[in-house]
Scaffold this active site. Structure first.
Site, short mmCIF file in Angstrom:
data_model
loop_
_atom_site.label_atom_id
_atom_site.label_comp_id
_atom_site.label_asym_id
_atom_site.label_seq_id
_atom_site.Cartn_x
_atom_site.Cartn_y
_atom_site.Cartn_z
N ASP A 83 10.06 -11.97 47.15
CA ASP A 83 9.26 -12.49 46.03
C ASP A 83 7.76 -12.35 46.26
OD1 ASP A 83 11.78 -13.36 45.06
OD2 ASP A 83 11.59 -15.24 46.14
N GLU A 110 14.09 -13.74 34.96
CA GLU A 110 13.40 -14.69 35.84
C GLU A 110 12.10 -14.07 36.33
OE1 GLU A 110 15.89 -15.65 39.20
OE2 GLU A 110 16.24 -13.58 39.71
O1 FUB Z 1 14.02 -15.86 46.09
C1 FUB Z 1 14.88 -16.68 45.37
C2 FUB Z 1 14.98 -16.20 43.95
O2 FUB Z 1 15.48 -14.88 43.92
C3 FUB Z 1 13.65 -16.08 43.25
O3 FUB Z 1 13.13 -17.30 42.90
C4 FUB Z 1 14.03 -15.17 42.17
O4 FUB Z 1 12.95 -14.63 41.46
C5 FUB Z 1 14.83 -14.13 42.92
O5 FUB Z 1 13.99 -13.20 43.54
#
Ligand code: FUB
Length: 454
Positions: A38, A215
């Site tokens: 991320d 997301e």
């Molecule tokens: O890293 C955990 C989760 O996986 C993140 O919050 C999302 O965006 C995905 O990358």
């Protein structure tokens, strides 16, 4: 007793300073001693700061899912050339935030932004229980610092009115700040001047694909256009998509795909953009150091370009990444820019120790690997040093710029089953920045870990 205490204090200081000044040289992935998912990059005071989340191997005996993300803290890294990264150590951990469940290991994707000389670090996490019952869902908190490296002081409570993950903050040219986040859909709300409280009711961003997980929003502005970019599962795993609009809260119109699904089948991707020294860069993640488990991810960078109408050209993930590599540093040709279709391959040096990296394998005459942007500086190079192995012996030609470009050196790799470092004389050539092309002059297999000039 006093002497013992002093020795411990000095040892602690050495450890602290050692951590502060740890330099990590890299192509893709850019951080090579820990997982970094991320990746949110920001430019502060002329330097690039990277705020990734930190995947770890699931600790035993904590009643945690083995097949899921495991994240206990955040580091911050910085770089001036996108090649050498300094790890400034842990800035926030699940044990340092009053409202966070310190047994949760779910410190997911963060962001950081500067306002009036303060640095606001936003992070999602699960809340601790106040009544003995487990709390469900994620909240988003803020930690504040005077410098990008920290120390960051966490607020005692998360932001009121926000439940979700993947915070992203954008400050428009009129000074209004916006918080974006996700929880199935993507949401936005205005932030107050204090950057700690919402200043409007959250709204769901409309006109995004109705089906498939969305997301990791990242919003940026360029030439008066607002780009809402996010990972979305159009097919089976995430790819990076974007929508464009004329204001930070939309309406947005779906515009295209920035990066296709991971070639390594990493289910997630999560990204950010910066414009640094007049070049745009995409930061994203893949599971390069963990090919069998896609919840242990690593940050990568590639350049990105816009079309004349403001749309984004698709970014193809590369091993080479970005930035110049000094000829006098280890050049890992397995992080290649181009290679011949036949007679070359890449493999891990040791599949049980993935952070040791990869090797390049030649197994045909005239097979070649090209590594772009090697900076030879202005001084003549006397020798090239190659770390290689070849059971039957081999010959490598190191050329400048193209497969039949000027011959910089010819290196004879002796027969053997162990890695050996071989020195060869370098011919005179025009210094400066060159693409490096390594060509195998024999059909026998040769493996190369790295090479460097002296
Ligand atoms: O890293 C955990 C989760 O996986 C993140 O919050 C999302 O965006 C995905 O990358």
């Amino acid at each position: 007793m006093r002497l013992k205490f002093n020795l411990i204090a000095i040892a602690g200081l050495v450890l602290f300073l050692g951590l502060e000044s740890l330099h990590l040289c890299a192509q893709n992935p850019i951080i090579r001693n820990q997982f970094t998912a991320d990746p949110t990059a920001r430019v502060f005071n002329g330097k690039v700061y990277l705020f990734p989340s930190h995947d770890i191997l699931t600790p035993e005996g904590k009643n945690l899912r083995k097949d899921w993300f495991c994240m206990a803290d955040y580091h911050v890294f910085s770089s001036e050339n996108l090649t050498n990264w300094t790890d400034h150590g842990v800035i926030v951990s699940q044990n340092s935030v009053p409202w966070v469940d310190s047994t949760g290991y779910n410190m997911w994707a963060p962001d950081c932004i500067e306002r009036n000389g303060k640095y606001y670090f936003y992070f999602p996490a699960g809340r601790n229980s106040t009544d003995g019952k487990a709390r469900r869902g994620f909240s988003i908190g803020v930690a504040v610092a005077d410098k990008p490296e920290g120390p960051y002081i966490p607020q005692s409570e998360p932001i009121k009115g926000v439940m979700g993950i993947d915070p992203n903050v954008f400050i428009d040219t009129d000074g209004q700040a916006y918080l974006y986040w996700s929880m199935g859909n993507i949401y936005v709300a205005k932030l107050k001047e204090n950057m700690l409280e919402l200043d409007s009711e959250p709204v769901t961003i409309a006109n995004l694909p109705p089906k498939g997980m969305k997301e990791g929003p990242f919003l940026f502005e360029r030439n008066g256009k607002y780009y809402l970019t996010f990972p979305h599962v159009e097919n089976t795993i995430e790819r990076l998509e974007y929508a464009m609009g004329d204001s930070p809260m939309g309406p947005f119109k779906m515009t295209g795909v920035i990066m296709d699904e991971s070639p390594m089948n990493c289910w997630t991707n999560h990204h950010s953009f910066i414009n640094y020294n007049n070049q745009w860069y995409l930061f994203y993640h893949q599971n390069a150091y963990s090919p069998k488990f896609d919840k242990n991810r690593s940050a990568c960078i590639d350049s990105m370009f816009f079309n004349a109408d403001g749309t984004i050209q698709k970014v193809i993930p590369t091993h080479r990444g970005v930035g110049l590599t000094k000829a006098t540093e280890k050049i890992e040709i397995d992080r290649y820019s181009l290679k011949s279709e036949a007679g070359t391959s890449i493999d891990l040096l040791d599949s049980s120790k993935t952070f040791d990296g990869w090797k390049a394998i030649f197994n045909a005459k005239d097979a070649w690997i090209q590594y772009n942007a090697v900076d030879f500086g202005t001084k003549k190079m006397a020798k090239v040093e190659v770390m290689a192995k070849s059971e039957n012996g081999g010959i490598l030609q190191i050329r400048a710029d193209k497969v039949d470009g000027p011959l910089l050196a010819e290196v004879k790799i002796p027969k053997g089953t162990e890695w050996v470092k071989i020195d060869s004389k370098v011919n005179d050539f025009q210094q400066g920045t060159h693409q490096l092309v390594v060509v195998s002059a024999k059909s026998d297999m040769v493996e190369v870990d790295w090479l460097r000039f002296k």
